[in-house]
Design an enzyme around this catalytic site. Structure first.
Site, PDB file in Angstrom:
ATOM      1  N   HIS A 108       0.837  -1.194   0.000  1.00 50.05           N
ATOM      2  CA  HIS A 108       0.000   0.000   0.000  1.00 50.05           C
ATOM      3  C   HIS A 108       0.871   1.242   0.000  1.00 50.05           C
ATOM      4  CE1 HIS A 108      -3.033   2.971   1.266  1.00 50.05           C
ATOM      5  NE2 HIS A 108      -3.911   2.109   0.811  1.00 50.05           N
ATOM      6  N   ASP A 126      -7.761  -4.422  -1.076  1.00 50.87           N
ATOM      7  CA  ASP A 126      -8.267  -4.789  -2.402  1.00 50.87           C
ATOM      8  C   ASP A 126      -8.225  -6.300  -2.613  1.00 50.87           C
ATOM      9  OD1 ASP A 126      -8.568  -2.033  -3.288  1.00 50.87           O
ATOM     10  OD2 ASP A 126      -6.398  -1.964  -3.309  1.00 50.87           O
TER      11      ASP A 126
END
Length: 439
Positions: A316, A373
């Site tokens: 991330h 995700d």
């Protein structure tokens, strides 16, 4: 020569910048969680210089009371409340109230808020004709952005960003209608009739009913699906100054109405490096399956910088530790898959990749943990949500955060239209050459 030093005088901190023999002093802003920023708003006026920060990775565009994120420690809080507590004890409507109005509602406030939303779930019947103009295979995010922008033509009584009552009408309409707009886009894509909202159902129940019910038979809403969807919307509800939120604020800074600003945010979210990453993650898993399910091969490709292959759903931009949202979603994912006992090669490949990321030294050293995700795409698939709808659900979750930031910006005493600077690197002044003389 230039240099920057930080000094403390009494209770105030300042940063001293020496540039070309001139010294200027910049205030240091300290947030409630001891985050620090250097206020350079007077830099160009006093020196003629600007700062350059590609992607704004070190630039704070504002101060905000809404969301605190600490990527190094894996902390995410909405209005001071831990995301873990909100996901465990609240529903999405309650969290939406928190983001919009700055406090958790009491029973009466929450009841009135739910009733206000239920009065706005229907779409104007003329808006149904919009869907006839889209190709059957149109991406639902394109439809979502277009129809949300189109709301401004039907609700011209609530477009003034300076009128609190008009803003409240717009925010209620958006939160109430987005599930209807989204489900209609799905029904259009599969050739089924649109299903009207049923206001006796909860927010998530209503959406699932509009997505999956058909007029010819009763649709049984799975409570675990509702719980999983509710949790996903909560963990997506805000994430401070991300790409789409910054887009909403930037568009709104021109005094564009709320519908137009949210439509722009939806378009920003669509990108595969932002909200579209969960869709890209499932597409990657399907590619691995099509190639025989050789997870080891793709892990090695991901380690090779020259391969051009990237593992979607890992790591991330902000979180350099664990993503607290991913921890929450993983627990729900494991529970849902265990209950459903689904035999799907995609889930098997996903679990193999997860094991690699949690145990392989390369992934551990680079802190490439499975992110929000990765797990959200797996849950959406288990619920039966088609891949193209993944980012649409992300938009549904992020909506109250977008609205909260838009309102906060307009309430700020220092509000200005967003207008970044640049350092020009093109040709210097050229002599004009008539067309007939150009080589």
């Amino acid at each position: 020569m230039s240099s920057v030093t930080e000094r403390e005088t009494g209770m105030d901190q300042t940063a001293k910048l020496e540039l070309g023999g001139k010294e200027i002093t910049c205030p240091v802003i300290t947030g409630s969680e001891e985050e620090k920023g250097i206020d350079i708003s007077r830099l160009r006026a006093e020196t003629g210089y600007i700062t350059v920060d590609e992607g704004y990775v070190n630039t704070g565009s504002t101060t905000s009371d809404i969301t605190f994120l600490n990527g190094e420690k894996g902390i995410l809080r909405y209005r001071g409340y831990r995301i873990e507590d909100l996901a465990a004890h609240c529903d999405f409507v309650e969290v939406s109230y928190l983001l919009l109005y700055g406090k958790l509602p009491n029973d009466q406030e929450l009841h009135e808020f739910r009733m206000s939303l239920r009065r706005h779930t229907m779409l104007h019947e003329d808006m149904r004709s919009f869907y006839n103009g889209f190709p059957r295979d149109a991406h639902p995010m394109a439809i979502l952005s277009s129809v949300v922008s189109g709301l401004s033509t039907f609700y011209q009584d609530s477009l003034n960003p300076s009128d609190p009552e008009q803003v409240r009408q717009s925010e209620l309409r958006l939160i109430a209608k987005l599930p209807t707009i989204a489900s209609y886009s799905y029904k259009k894509s599969i050739g089924q009739p649109f299903v009207y909202p049923q206001n006796k159902l909860s927010y998530c129940e209503n959406f699932l009913n509009m997505m999956f019910s058909v007029p010819g038979e009763e649709y049984e809403i799975d409570a675990d699906f509702v719980s999983a969807l509710n949790m996903l919307l909560i963990v997506h509800a805000d994430h401070e100054q991300n790409c789409s939120t910054s887009t909403v604020r930037m568009v709104g800074s021109s005094n564009a109405n709320l519908f137009a600003s949210i439509s722009a945010g939806i378009s920003a979210l669509w990108g595969p490096l932002h909200g579209g990453a969960n869709e890209a993650c499932v597409n990657m898993l399907e590619r691995i399956i099509a190639d025989g399910g050789n997870v080891k091969k793709y892990v090695e490709l991901a380690k090779d910088r020259d391969s051009g292959f990237r593992l979607m759903g890992f790591g991330h931009r902000v979180y350099k530790n664990h993503d607290p949202r991913a921890t929450i979603i993983k627990a729900a994912c494991d529970k849902l898959l265990a209950k459903l006992e689904i035999k799907d090669p995609l889930f098997e490949v996903a679990q193999e990749l997860e094991d690699v990321a949690l145990n392989d030294s390369y992934f551990i050293e680079k802190k490439l943990y499975p992110n929000v995700d990765f797990y959200s795409g797996v849950i959406y698939r288990a619920i039966g949500i088609p891949v193209q709808m993944f980012t649409v659900l992300f938009a549904m979750g992020r909506l109250p955060g977008w609205i909260a930031h838009w309102k906060e910006m307009h309430a700020s005493a220092g509000k200005r239209i967003c207008r970044p600077r640049q350092v020009y690197t093109g040709p210097t002044c050229r002599e004009f050459v008539p067309r007939e003389n150009r080589s």
